[in-house]
Design an enzyme around this catalytic site. Structure first.
Site, mmCIF file in Angstrom:
data_model
loop_
_atom_site.group_PDB
_atom_site.id
_atom_site.type_symbol
_atom_site.label_atom_id
_atom_site.label_comp_id
_atom_site.label_asym_id
_atom_site.label_seq_id
_atom_site.Cartn_x
_atom_site.Cartn_y
_atom_site.Cartn_z
ATOM 1 N N HIS A 1 0.842 -1.202 0.000
ATOM 2 C CA HIS A 1 0.000 0.000 0.000
ATOM 3 C C HIS A 1 0.878 1.252 0.000
ATOM 4 O O HIS A 1 1.949 1.249 0.593
ATOM 5 C CB HIS A 1 -0.855 0.077 1.262
ATOM 6 N N HIS B 1 12.993 -1.428 -1.938
ATOM 7 C CA HIS B 1 12.476 -1.500 -3.312
ATOM 8 C C HIS B 1 13.489 -2.213 -4.207
ATOM 9 O O HIS B 1 14.690 -1.912 -4.135
ATOM 10 C CB HIS B 1 12.194 -0.093 -3.844
HETATM 11 C C1 GRF Z 1 10.651 -7.356 -2.233
HETATM 12 O O1 GRF Z 1 11.207 -7.529 -3.512
HETATM 13 C C2 GRF Z 1 10.530 -5.894 -1.913
HETATM 14 O O2 GRF Z 1 11.579 -5.125 -2.404
HETATM 15 C C3 GRF Z 1 9.257 -5.532 -2.599
HETATM 16 O O3 GRF Z 1 8.405 -6.626 -2.350
HETATM 17 C C4 GRF Z 1 9.197 -7.808 -2.229
HETATM 18 C C5 GRF Z 1 8.813 -8.494 -0.951
HETATM 19 O O4 GRF Z 1 9.391 -9.772 -0.820
HETATM 20 N N1 GRF Z 1 8.778 -4.258 -2.133
HETATM 21 P P1 GRF Z 1 9.202 -10.597 0.526
HETATM 22 O O5 GRF Z 1 7.726 -10.590 0.878
HETATM 23 O O6 GRF Z 1 10.027 -9.931 1.587
HETATM 24 O O7 GRF Z 1 9.676 -11.983 0.225
#
Ligand code: GRF
Length: 204
Positions: free
Chosen positions: A97, A115
């Site tokens: 979100h 990110h």
């Molecule tokens: C990660 O790639 C993060 O950068 C992005 O969402 C993904 C989450 O992965 N915002 P996880 O749920 O921690 O395995």
């Protein structure tokens, strides 16, 4: 010295949450995870938290939408929910979100986002596929990972705390590139949180 308290927000698998849990357990990260919150009931991250004995909360958006409430009410209620745990840092570890000021005003300089791309490149939910497509067009030969503060509603923007480059290889598919990016994320997020929690504030 008191140990900094983290609230971690997840929407999915929670592999980054797991990296934080492991780092706290091993002593690499000197912090206390007070709560893990998800907007999705089925998020595997909630199971990871429960397995580690961390309190979990489920805070879905749908009831707000169904009742015709403003998005800001959802955000304000989440801030109220988190206040019970007095977090020093709010970590968005795969939280899908975008926050409004109704949430962010409660945690200025205290919301950290991860990110899977470098600053200014490939914002949004499809960063890995967007990087692959740009590679195939010959526009880039690498992507990366960043950890940044979330000052406002802009998506995947804000003061950068750390970055790491990830090369794109000729045979890469989504899965192979994603696996390398996630491995980098796990390390960079923990390293950045260690710095933040030891210095007590975001570095300028
Ligand atoms: C990660 O790639 C993060 O950068 C992005 O969402 C993904 C989450 O992965 N915002 P996880 O749920 O921690 O395995």
């Amino acid at each position: 010295m008191t140990i900094p308290t983290l609230a971690i927000l997840v929407s999915g698998s929670g592999s980054n949450l797991q990296a934080i849990i492991d780092a706290v357990e091993s002593g690499r990260l000197k912090a206390h995870i007070a709560v893990v919150v998800s907007n999705r009931k089925a998020a595997y991250g909630l199971e990871r938290a429960e397995a580690a004995g961390i309190p979990t909360r489920y805070h879905p958006l749908k009831p707000y939408r169904d009742a015709g409430k403003e998005r800001s009410e959802y955000d304000a209620d989440l801030a109220t929910l988190l206040a019970e745990y007095s977090p020093d840092w709010v970590v968005l570890a795969g939280w899908m979100h975008i926050f409004s000021d109704a949430f962010l005003q409660h945690y200025p300089q205290r919301v950290v986002n991860l990110h899977p791309a470098l600053p200014g490149q490939f914002p949004g939910a499809h960063a890995i596929d967007d990087a692959l497509a740009a590679y195939e067009r010959g526009e880039v030969d690498h992507t990366g990972v960043m950890v940044h503060l979330v000052p406002d509603e802009r998506v995947d923007e804000g003061p950068v705390l750390a970055t790491r480059t990830v090369p794109i290889l000729p045979d890469d598919t989504h899965d192979t590139l994603a696996a390398r990016i996630h491995a980098v994320e796990h390390d960079l997020l923990v390293a950045t949180l260690s710095q933040l929690t030891e210095s007590g504030r975001a570095q300028e």
